[in-house]
Design a protein around this motif. Structure first.
Motif, short mmCIF file in Angstrom:
data_model
loop_
_atom_site.label_atom_id
_atom_site.label_comp_id
_atom_site.label_asym_id
_atom_site.label_seq_id
_atom_site.Cartn_x
_atom_site.Cartn_y
_atom_site.Cartn_z
N GLY A 23 0.85 -1.18 0.00
CA GLY A 23 0.00 0.00 0.00
C GLY A 23 0.89 1.23 0.00
N VAL A 24 0.71 2.12 -0.98
CA VAL A 24 1.55 3.31 -1.12
C VAL A 24 0.66 4.53 -0.92
CG1 VAL A 24 3.13 4.59 -2.62
CG2 VAL A 24 3.02 2.09 -2.79
N ILE A 25 0.76 5.16 0.26
CA ILE A 25 -0.07 6.32 0.57
C ILE A 25 0.63 7.58 0.06
CG2 ILE A 25 -1.12 7.71 2.38
CD1 ILE A 25 -1.33 5.16 4.06
N VAL A 26 -0.02 8.25 -0.89
CA VAL A 26 0.54 9.48 -1.47
C VAL A 26 -0.43 10.63 -1.27
CG1 VAL A 26 1.98 8.34 -3.20
CG2 VAL A 26 -0.36 8.90 -3.76
N GLY A 27 0.13 11.81 -1.07
CA GLY A 27 -0.65 13.02 -0.94
C GLY A 27 -0.34 13.97 -2.08
N GLU A 28 -1.21 14.94 -2.28
CA GLU A 28 -0.99 15.94 -3.33
C GLU A 28 0.36 16.62 -3.12
OE1 GLU A 28 -2.69 16.52 -6.04
OE2 GLU A 28 -4.40 15.23 -5.55
N GLY A 29 1.11 16.79 -4.21
CA GLY A 29 2.39 17.48 -4.14
C GLY A 29 3.53 16.60 -3.65
N VAL A 52 -2.64 4.51 -2.83
CA VAL A 52 -3.74 4.84 -1.92
C VAL A 52 -3.76 6.35 -1.72
CG1 VAL A 52 -4.75 4.45 0.36
CG2 VAL A 52 -3.43 2.62 -0.74
N HIS A 53 -4.94 6.93 -1.86
CA HIS A 53 -5.11 8.38 -1.71
C HIS A 53 -6.49 8.60 -1.09
CE1 HIS A 53 -4.42 12.59 -2.58
NE2 HIS A 53 -5.49 12.67 -3.35
N GLU A 54 -6.77 9.83 -0.73
CA GLU A 54 -8.05 10.11 -0.08
C GLU A 54 -9.25 9.90 -1.00
OE1 GLU A 54 -8.97 14.39 0.78
OE2 GLU A 54 -6.93 14.67 0.04
N ASP A 71 -6.74 2.61 -4.73
CA ASP A 71 -7.63 2.49 -3.58
C ASP A 71 -7.72 3.83 -2.88
OD1 ASP A 71 -8.19 -0.24 -3.78
OD2 ASP A 71 -6.58 -0.83 -2.43
N SER A 72 -8.90 4.14 -2.35
CA SER A 72 -9.02 5.28 -1.45
C SER A 72 -8.94 4.72 -0.03
CB SER A 72 -10.35 6.01 -1.66
OG SER A 72 -11.42 5.24 -1.16
N PHE A 73 -8.91 5.59 0.94
CA PHE A 73 -8.88 5.12 2.33
C PHE A 73 -10.13 4.31 2.66
CE2 PHE A 73 -6.03 8.91 2.96
CZ PHE A 73 -4.89 8.17 3.23
N LEU A 74 -11.22 4.59 1.96
CA LEU A 74 -12.48 3.90 2.23
C LEU A 74 -12.63 2.61 1.45
CD1 LEU A 74 -14.85 6.99 2.39
CD2 LEU A 74 -13.74 5.78 4.27
N THR A 75 -11.97 2.48 0.29
CA THR A 75 -12.10 1.24 -0.49
C THR A 75 -10.96 0.27 -0.23
OG1 THR A 75 -10.93 2.16 -2.41
CG2 THR A 75 -13.33 2.44 -2.35
N GLY A 88 3.44 10.56 1.65
CA GLY A 88 3.00 11.87 2.12
C GLY A 88 2.89 12.85 0.96
N GLY A 89 2.80 14.12 1.27
CA GLY A 89 2.67 15.16 0.26
C GLY A 89 2.96 16.51 0.87
N GLN A 90 2.79 17.56 0.06
CA GLN A 90 3.09 18.91 0.54
C GLN A 90 1.93 19.54 1.30
OE1 GLN A 90 4.31 21.09 -2.94
NE2 GLN A 90 6.33 20.18 -2.95
N GLN A 91 0.72 19.11 1.02
CA GLN A 91 -0.44 19.74 1.64
C GLN A 91 -0.79 19.05 2.96
OE1 GLN A 91 -3.49 19.49 -1.33
NE2 GLN A 91 -2.57 21.05 -2.62
N LYS A 92 -1.05 19.84 3.99
CA LYS A 92 -1.48 19.29 5.28
C LYS A 92 -2.99 19.11 5.22
CE LYS A 92 2.52 19.52 7.31
NZ LYS A 92 3.39 18.47 6.92
N ASN A 93 -3.44 17.91 5.54
CA ASN A 93 -4.85 17.58 5.47
C ASN A 93 -5.17 16.66 6.65
OD1 ASN A 93 -7.23 16.08 4.86
ND2 ASN A 93 -7.03 16.57 2.69
N ASP A 94 -6.01 17.12 7.57
CA ASP A 94 -6.32 16.34 8.78
C ASP A 94 -6.90 14.97 8.45
OD1 ASP A 94 -5.38 18.36 10.41
OD2 ASP A 94 -7.36 19.24 10.75
N TYR A 95 -7.76 14.91 7.43
CA TYR A 95 -8.38 13.65 7.01
C TYR A 95 -7.32 12.65 6.58
CZ TYR A 95 -11.18 10.42 4.16
OH TYR A 95 -11.75 9.30 3.61
#
Length: 161
Positions: A23-29, A52-54, A71-75, A88-95
């Protein structure tokens, strides 16, 4: 008296990274070139990265790198992955931070390997697992890829406390 069979014994298991899902969790940026390099190394070793992304769609990183979200966090679920790579990513997102920590805790509690970039490490730092067996923080992409592939090959880290 207990009989044992070498054919059935897990002591004789040959461990391989081939076909294991990461599972590779990536965020924007996210750091595009570095992440792309690591993902190619993982694929070259036979690992199967699952992005995996939001939300579903495409996530964009630096250097015009785009990754299709699987996959999203929900799927998705940390239980179906054999290990976790937190980019991770550059944008901070609580979710995203909440779910990333949840995935990390679940993966850690199942003794599976966790790899993270410095950006991802900052997200899971409050969980208190950095520096534990099988938790690898990337400092240099080539060395990280090699260490993470070795950790995925080992599959479980039973010596965690």
């Amino acid at each position: 008296m207990t009989k044992s069979s070498p054919a059935l014994s897990m002591a004789n298991t040959v461990f391989s990274p081939k076909t294991l899902r990461v599972g590779v969790i990536v965020g924007e940026g996210f750091d595009g070139p570095s992440t792309q390099y690591i993902l190619e190394e993982l694929k070259g070793a036979g690992l199967q990265p699952v992005i995996v992304h939001e939300r579903q769609g495409v996530v964009r990183g630096t250097g015009n790198v785009e990754l299709k979200v699987d996959d999203s966090f929900l799927t998705g679920s940390p239980l179906v992955y054999d290990g976790l790579f937190i980019v991770g990513g550059q944008q901070k997102n609580d979710y995203v931070q909440k779910y990333t920590r949840s995935y990390a805790i679940e993966t850690y509690n199942h003794f599976k390997p966790i790899g993270t970039t410095p950006t991802g490490a900052a997200v899971i730092q409050p969980v208190g697992i950095i520096g534990k067996p099988g938790v690898i923080v990337e400092q240099q992409p080539a060395a990280f890829a090699e260490q993470f592939i070795q950790a995925m090959t080992q599959q479980r880290f039973w010596d965690r406390t």
